[in-house]
Design an enzyme around this catalytic site. Sequence first.
Site, PDB file in Angstrom:
ATOM      1  N   GLU A  71       0.801  -1.227   0.000  1.00  0.00           N
ATOM      2  CA  GLU A  71       0.000   0.000   0.000  1.00  0.00           C
ATOM      3  C   GLU A  71       0.833   1.276   0.000  1.00  0.00           C
ATOM      4  OE1 GLU A  71      -2.496  -0.588   3.391  1.00  0.00           O
ATOM      5  OE2 GLU A  71      -3.956  -1.813   2.283  1.00  0.00           O
ATOM      6  N   GLU A 114       6.801 -21.901   8.666  1.00  0.00           N
ATOM      7  CA  GLU A 114       7.263 -20.904   9.641  1.00  0.00           C
ATOM      8  C   GLU A 114       8.339 -21.467  10.568  1.00  0.00           C
ATOM      9  OE1 GLU A 114       4.372 -21.032  13.453  1.00  0.00           O
ATOM     10  OE2 GLU A 114       3.449 -20.195  11.653  1.00  0.00           O
TER      11      GLU A 114
END
Length: 309
Positions: free
Chosen positions: A95, A126
């Site tokens: 963004e 992870e």
Amino acid sequence: MEHDGGDRPTGEAVIVRAPTEARNPRTLDIDRVSALEVLRRINAEDATVPAAVEAALPDLARAVELGVAALEGGAAIHYFGAGTSGRIASQDAAELPPTYGVPPEWVRAHHAGGGTALIRAVEGIEDDWESGRADAAGITPGSLAVGLAASGRTPYVGGALEAARERSAATVLISANPGAPLADRVDVHVGMDTGAEVIAGSTRMKAGTAQKLALNAFSTAVMVRMGLTYSNLMVGVDATNGKLRGRVVTILAEAADADEEACARALTAAGGDTRTALVSLLAGVGAAEAGAALADARGRVRDALAALS
């Protein structure tokens, strides 16, 4: 090799000791109440998050200064995360270019498991310390690596931060665990004490909200400190199409207290560069002089105006 909860044989249980894994005494009977009461309990817990973020603001400010130093030095900011943390990081990085007109290379997000894991969970990735190291292999000296991990122990994040340090990058950990195992391996630990989740271990809840708030604040503060706003207006966006040109003219009219026609002319003379047009309007100088002053001021409008005055 073990790394504070790092690489382990497939199938071995990993017991995570973190506040987010504890049972919340205020929601023990959440499965026995009405839908409205469930929502009230969730909302009440969510209301505690801003205070947890506020308590960590001094550390977040240190992280902001490291981010500004990285960008001013020609390096970049890198986010590393897995699961919810990685998705929040990816959203934040995506963004910034349309919001502030900055190159996408300024802030880059690395998600454990790559693009596929953004839309579908990839179990186990992870826990791969070496995968984090590999994703951080391209970091250059002077950069900033920001690791996001609710527990503060995620091996993928730990591997990335380790590799970043080896490459002379500054390191920051953003977690929901003041006692994060990775905290002593970074330059700054932003540890937000969000406590037990509504549903034990569901870190997409309060911990995720805290990370979203912290990262929004971090990147916005970095952009402000880089001179990409004037007052509270976005002046880093350039007029590259008709829609953006209209938005920029409105911004210029607000900032310079000038009519839209004058702002449109200044924007044309500035070649669509918002900050050049704004300095030209506010200082009453031509686009060339305004652009030169901005270059000397490293793009900061107020510094350029001070020089011209």
